[in-house]
Design an enzyme around this catalytic site. Structure first.
Site, PDB file in Angstrom:
ATOM      1  N   ASP A  60       0.859  -1.184   0.000  1.00  0.00           N
ATOM      2  CA  ASP A  60       0.000   0.000   0.000  1.00  0.00           C
ATOM      3  C   ASP A  60       0.893   1.231   0.000  1.00  0.00           C
ATOM      4  OD1 ASP A  60       0.842  -0.134   2.714  1.00  0.00           O
ATOM      5  OD2 ASP A  60      -0.995   0.837   3.389  1.00  0.00           O
ATOM      6  N   TYR A  62       3.000   4.713   0.751  1.00  0.00           N
ATOM      7  CA  TYR A  62       3.670   5.284   1.905  1.00  0.00           C
ATOM      8  C   TYR A  62       2.689   6.206   2.639  1.00  0.00           C
ATOM      9  CZ  TYR A  62       8.061   4.034  -0.529  1.00  0.00           C
ATOM     10  OH  TYR A  62       9.091   3.374  -1.156  1.00  0.00           O
ATOM     11  N   PHE A  73       6.303   2.201  -4.379  1.00  0.00           N
ATOM     12  CA  PHE A  73       7.700   2.334  -3.942  1.00  0.00           C
ATOM     13  C   PHE A  73       8.342   3.665  -4.331  1.00  0.00           C
ATOM     14  CE2 PHE A  73       7.074  -2.308  -4.390  1.00  0.00           C
ATOM     15  CZ  PHE A  73       7.272  -2.674  -3.070  1.00  0.00           C
ATOM     16  N   HIS A 178       9.652  -8.971   0.893  1.00  0.00           N
ATOM     17  CA  HIS A 178       9.414  -7.555   0.678  1.00  0.00           C
ATOM     18  C   HIS A 178      10.683  -6.760   1.026  1.00  0.00           C
ATOM     19  CE1 HIS A 178       7.557  -3.575   1.262  1.00  0.00           C
ATOM     20  NE2 HIS A 178       6.561  -4.023   0.524  1.00  0.00           N
TER      21      HIS A 178
END
Length: 211
Positions: A60, A62, A73, A178
């Site tokens: 999801d 930031y 990202f 991740h």
């Protein structure tokens, strides 16, 4: 502009079955303090379907105000210091391909056909996964289903993204932990995803990505 109208026309057609769900989310998000800003929520879907060569799927946005700008990202070029997950991505990029990046804006990847897609496309400022139950998963499942029918390399970082593996041909999937600080040392660092992506693209006769 309504959320649905932010989509490229090809994606509007592909997601027509989700129109009522998207409109419901649209109404929910109005006048809320969210990340990314409302006008950037569908930024990853502004290109035609055929534009996508690679999809990198995250979790999801930031939650820090001013960080998320619609590409998973990625952050605006003015953001410093970079989010920890992005620092780990850049560390792996340097280790894998000897490429050093300083700007956290990954727009040039998106311009080359790398879709940077979160499973959950919005959150509340200051709160991760605040919109996990909002209905985004059904929509991003459909997006993955559409991409899985194309010659697209799917990069699934973390268990949440890996839930979408079934939408893609096995040989088109690259998975690892991740890149977040909590899990990067459990299989992300050292996974060499960027060279693996370009190897798969070369096998398909598709131009590689300039990382």
């Amino acid at each position: 502009m309504q959320l649905f109208n932010q989509l490229h026309p090809e994606w509007q057609e592909a997601l027509l079955s989700q129109r009522s769900e998207i409109d419901r989310i649209d109404l929910f998000l109005r006048n809320r303090d969210i990340a990314p800003s409302f006008d950037l929520i569908f930024r990853a879907l502004r290109h035609p379907i055929s534009h996508t060569r690679v999809v990198i799927i995250g979790q999801d946005p930031y939650p820090t105000k001013g960080h998320a700008h619609g590409l998973a990202f990625s952050v605006d070029s003015t953001v410093s210091p970079l989010p920890a997950s992005l620092r780990n991505i850049f560390e792996e990029l340097k280790s894998d391909c000897a490429i050093t990046r300083s700007s956290g804006d990954l727009s040039e990847w998106a311009d080359q056909g790398v879709m940077l897609l979160n499973r959950i496309l919005s959150t509340e400022i200051g709160s991760s996964m605040a919109h996990a139950k909002l209905g985004w998963e059904e929509i991003t499942n459909t997006i993955a289903s559409v991409l899985g029918k194309q010659p697209v390399v799917a990069v699934l970082w973390g268990r949440y993204a890996a839930q979408l593996a079934g939408y893609f041909k096995e040989e088109m999937v690259i998975t690892s932990a991740h890149p977040s600080p909590l899990s990067a040392y459990r299989g992300f660092l050292g996974s060499r995803p960027f060279s693996a992506i370009n190897s798969k693209l070369t096998e398909l006769g598709i131009p590689t990505i300039n990382w």
